[in-house]
Write a protein that holds these residues in place. Sequence first.
Motif, PDB file in Angstrom:
ATOM      1  N   SER A 127       0.908  -1.004   0.120  1.00  0.00           N
ATOM      2  CA  SER A 127       0.117  -0.210   0.083  1.00  0.00           C
ATOM      3  C   SER A 127       0.863   1.254   0.022  1.00  0.00           C
ATOM      4  N   TYR A 128       1.903   1.266   0.592  1.00  0.00           N
ATOM      5  CA  TYR A 128       3.032   2.468   0.482  1.00  0.00           C
ATOM      6  C   TYR A 128       3.285   2.650  -0.822  1.00  0.00           C
ATOM      7  N   ASP A 129       3.808   1.206  -1.537  1.00  0.00           N
ATOM      8  CA  ASP A 129       4.206   1.450  -2.833  1.00  0.00           C
ATOM      9  C   ASP A 129       3.216   1.866  -3.730  1.00  0.00           C
ATOM     10  N   TRP A 130       1.921   1.452  -3.392  1.00  0.00           N
ATOM     11  CA  TRP A 130       0.770   1.911  -4.391  1.00  0.00           C
ATOM     12  C   TRP A 130       0.764   3.334  -4.510  1.00  0.00           C
ATOM     13  N   LEU A 131       0.554   3.872  -3.183  1.00  0.00           N
ATOM     14  CA  LEU A 131       0.341   5.269  -2.661  1.00  0.00           C
ATOM     15  C   LEU A 131       1.204   6.278  -3.643  1.00  0.00           C
ATOM     16  N   VAL A 132       2.603   5.650  -3.309  1.00  0.00           N
ATOM     17  CA  VAL A 132       3.632   6.384  -3.905  1.00  0.00           C
ATOM     18  C   VAL A 132       3.839   6.410  -5.433  1.00  0.00           C
ATOM     19  N   ASN A 133       3.413   5.298  -6.200  1.00  0.00           N
ATOM     20  CA  ASN A 133       3.568   5.349  -7.573  1.00  0.00           C
ATOM     21  C   ASN A 133       2.426   5.645  -8.411  1.00  0.00           C
ATOM     22  N   SER A 134       1.322   5.425  -7.657  1.00  0.00           N
ATOM     23  CA  SER A 134       0.016   5.698  -8.305  1.00  0.00           C
ATOM     24  C   SER A 134      -0.395   7.184  -8.122  1.00  0.00           C
ATOM     25  N   VAL A 135       0.005   7.694  -6.744  1.00  0.00           N
ATOM     26  CA  VAL A 135      -0.489   9.095  -6.505  1.00  0.00           C
ATOM     27  C   VAL A 135       0.670  10.202  -6.364  1.00  0.00           C
ATOM     28  N   PHE A 136       1.500   9.675  -5.337  1.00  0.00           N
ATOM     29  CA  PHE A 136       2.408  10.830  -5.047  1.00  0.00           C
ATOM     30  C   PHE A 136       3.322  11.443  -6.192  1.00  0.00           C
ATOM     31  N   LEU A 137       4.099  10.217  -6.896  1.00  0.00           N
ATOM     32  CA  LEU A 137       4.923  10.506  -7.703  1.00  0.00           C
ATOM     33  C   LEU A 137       4.294  11.327  -8.982  1.00  0.00           C
ATOM     34  N   PRO A 138       3.295  10.574  -9.648  1.00  0.00           N
ATOM     35  CA  PRO A 138       2.711  11.314 -10.903  1.00  0.00           C
ATOM     36  C   PRO A 138       2.173  12.831 -10.473  1.00  0.00           C
ATOM     37  N   LEU A 139       1.696  12.944  -9.179  1.00  0.00           N
ATOM     38  CA  LEU A 139       1.045  14.025  -8.775  1.00  0.00           C
ATOM     39  C   LEU A 139       2.059  14.981  -8.768  1.00  0.00           C
ATOM     40  N   GLY A 140       3.240  14.836  -8.272  1.00  0.00           N
ATOM     41  CA  GLY A 140       4.407  15.682  -7.913  1.00  0.00           C
ATOM     42  C   GLY A 140       5.124  16.079  -9.147  1.00  0.00           C
ATOM     43  N   GLY A 141       5.181  14.930 -10.280  1.00  0.00           N
ATOM     44  CA  GLY A 141       5.791  15.339 -11.423  1.00  0.00           C
ATOM     45  C   GLY A 141       4.867  16.221 -12.314  1.00  0.00           C
ATOM     46  N   LEU A 142       3.480  15.901 -12.264  1.00  0.00           N
ATOM     47  CA  LEU A 142       2.578  16.856 -12.935  1.00  0.00           C
ATOM     48  C   LEU A 142       2.634  18.306 -12.413  1.00  0.00           C
ATOM     49  N   LEU A 143       2.602  18.406 -11.079  1.00  0.00           N
ATOM     50  CA  LEU A 143       2.856  19.924 -10.581  1.00  0.00           C
ATOM     51  C   LEU A 143       4.099  20.510 -10.900  1.00  0.00           C
ATOM     52  N   ALA A 144       5.374  19.824 -10.840  1.00  0.00           N
ATOM     53  CA  ALA A 144       6.235  20.216 -11.108  1.00  0.00           C
ATOM     54  C   ALA A 144       6.616  20.952 -12.558  1.00  0.00           C
ATOM     55  N   ALA A 145       5.912  19.925 -13.556  1.00  0.00           N
ATOM     56  CA  ALA A 145       5.913  20.454 -15.051  1.00  0.00           C
ATOM     57  C   ALA A 145       4.980  21.329 -15.345  1.00  0.00           C
ATOM     58  N   LEU A 146       3.805  21.577 -14.510  1.00  0.00           N
ATOM     59  CA  LEU A 146       2.644  22.730 -14.660  1.00  0.00           C
ATOM     60  C   LEU A 146       3.390  23.983 -14.174  1.00  0.00           C
ATOM     61  N   PHE A 147       4.350  23.807 -13.313  1.00  0.00           N
ATOM     62  CA  PHE A 147       4.785  25.072 -12.504  1.00  0.00           C
ATOM     63  C   PHE A 147       5.998  25.605 -13.620  1.00  0.00           C
ATOM     64  N   THR A 148       6.754  24.887 -14.084  1.00  0.00           N
ATOM     65  CA  THR A 148       7.889  25.428 -15.148  1.00  0.00           C
ATOM     66  C   THR A 148       6.854  25.774 -16.278  1.00  0.00           C
ATOM     67  N   GLY A 149       6.026  25.037 -16.712  1.00  0.00           N
ATOM     68  CA  GLY A 149       5.337  25.299 -18.037  1.00  0.00           C
ATOM     69  C   GLY A 149       4.654  26.520 -18.062  1.00  0.00           C
ATOM     70  N   TYR A 150       3.880  27.025 -16.899  1.00  0.00           N
ATOM     71  CA  TYR A 150       2.858  28.072 -17.090  1.00  0.00           C
ATOM     72  C   TYR A 150       3.361  29.199 -16.028  1.00  0.00           C
ATOM     73  N   VAL A 151       4.269  29.009 -14.838  1.00  0.00           N
ATOM     74  CA  VAL A 151       4.802  29.977 -13.974  1.00  0.00           C
ATOM     75  C   VAL A 151       6.040  30.480 -14.149  1.00  0.00           C
ATOM     76  N   TRP A 152       6.979  29.508 -14.340  1.00  0.00           N
ATOM     77  CA  TRP A 152       8.568  30.120 -14.373  1.00  0.00           C
ATOM     78  C   TRP A 152       8.579  30.189 -15.913  1.00  0.00           C
ATOM     79  N   THR A 153       7.952  29.228 -16.807  1.00  0.00           N
ATOM     80  CA  THR A 153       8.026  29.201 -18.213  1.00  0.00           C
ATOM     81  C   THR A 153       9.308  28.650 -18.596  1.00  0.00           C
ATOM     82  N   ALA A 154       9.313  27.741 -19.778  1.00  0.00           N
ATOM     83  CA  ALA A 154      10.480  27.188 -20.347  1.00  0.00           C
ATOM     84  C   ALA A 154      11.565  28.362 -20.945  1.00  0.00           C
ATOM     85  N   SER A 155      11.231  29.544 -21.516  1.00  0.00           N
ATOM     86  CA  SER A 155      11.976  30.406 -22.130  1.00  0.00           C
ATOM     87  C   SER A 155      12.638  30.985 -20.958  1.00  0.00           C
ATOM     88  N   LYS A 156      11.995  31.210 -19.841  1.00  0.00           N
ATOM     89  CA  LYS A 156      12.633  31.920 -18.530  1.00  0.00           C
ATOM     90  C   LYS A 156      13.684  31.168 -17.999  1.00  0.00           C
TER      91      LYS A 156
END
Length: 453
Positions: free
Chosen positions: A380-409
């Motif tokens: 259940s630890y492994d499931w929580l990490v792989n199915s929820v925490f890691l994808p969510l963390g990666g998604l939010l980090a991508a959105l952050f750079t994509g829309y807030v920081w921006t690739a060109s900046k």
Amino acid sequence: MGNNSNNNQREGWSTRIGFVLAAAGSAVGLGNIWRFPYVAGVNGGAAFLLIYLVTIGLIGYPLFLNEMLLGRKTQKNPVGAFRALAPGAPWWLVGALGVLTGFVILSYYSVVAGWALHYTWRALFEGFSPAADYSAEFGSLISSPGTLLLCHLVFMILCVAVISAGVVKGIEKCVFYLMPLLLVLMVAVIVRAVTIPGAGRGIAFFLRPDWSRVTAGTFLDAIAQSFFTLSLGMGAILTYGSYLRRRESAARDALEVVAMDTGIAILAGFAIFPAVFALGFEAAQGPGLTFVTLPAVFARMAMGRAAGFVFFLVLSIAALTSGISLLEVVVAWAMDEKGLKRFRAALSSGFVIFLAGIPAILGYSGWSGVRILGMDILDSYDWLVNSVFLPLGGLLAALFTGYVWTASKAAVDCELGDPASAWIRIWGFLIRYLIPAAIILIMVSGLANKFFG
Ligand code: PFF
């Protein structure tokens, strides 16, 4: 931005290769040697490999670069990094999720690493016998809390010892010796495996795609595997990136690390499948591949004891260089945000993580009645990490750079080259659209499958 007086004493890698080896050490771990071969085995061997390579290129590499740049730009732990780039906004919570994820992963990763330590010990002092029932033996190991607690404790002590010594004298020194050793030992196991009569069938399985086993789930497995294996979605690469000083080629460093990680996963396939097939075992049997099938394989091959010892030593080394990166995420946060000294931060977080791993151990013995969403505690630890925490963390980090920081900046801030160049634009496109869409798809379908499937 992101430079306060605190940073004057912040440690940094002493060489470029120090970062590359440390990040490769984080990436290369149980995910490459334990998980990748069995997931590939279940999903049709070479067919999975091809899909996996595409996801590494389109999702893994761009996200790896993203997390590395977030760290390098801000020179901070995950919480401080988001706060520095978006002061006053709640983005720091993404960093906090990362620190929490590092904590949870290490608590059970250390338990599985403990199994690897146990088997290394066993190969050295007892060897493997063809008469033994390794499935029963593995069952009895995981239901012996005393042995497992000891192995978990030893692994955590090793992690705390390395991290206490610091970025250069601890992490960098450790990976400088262990990563080349790991490669040499791995090659030795492969030479032994591919020279067993009948090894060709295993090589064919790994190189000739069997598309009949590919389902929608194969793609989800490939994406989840890319996250876990590259240590993405939880701030480990961000933290290691925060110790980078040099301004040159982040893109190349990231490419080297991703290539090494992928190379070691492929080598693990060559170490395992030829021997498994040559000795008449099943490749598609899931998580037990390493701890149940391989001991039986080693018991039946010439020089099997030596090969087994070297193999489990490789697994333990790979786990250690990943475990230290997980602990460093928590320690960097405790030092930067809570003002703890390194040694106290390492000792106290190591201790709490050790405690958090105990339920995962007991889940196979005293607490085996506890089921979370139908799984034992470790799963259940492994499931929580792989199915929820890691994808969510990666998604939010991508959105952050994509829309807030921006690739060109980001390209300007980290001197990646002309922000209008084609590859920066492609990277920006991937982190703004393709990667978020892919992650949302895997999260939704994974969760739907779990709760309604
Ligand atoms: N990349 C490691 C592996 O493949 O075993 C696991 C891991 C290490 C995940 C560090 C996340 C992390 F921060």
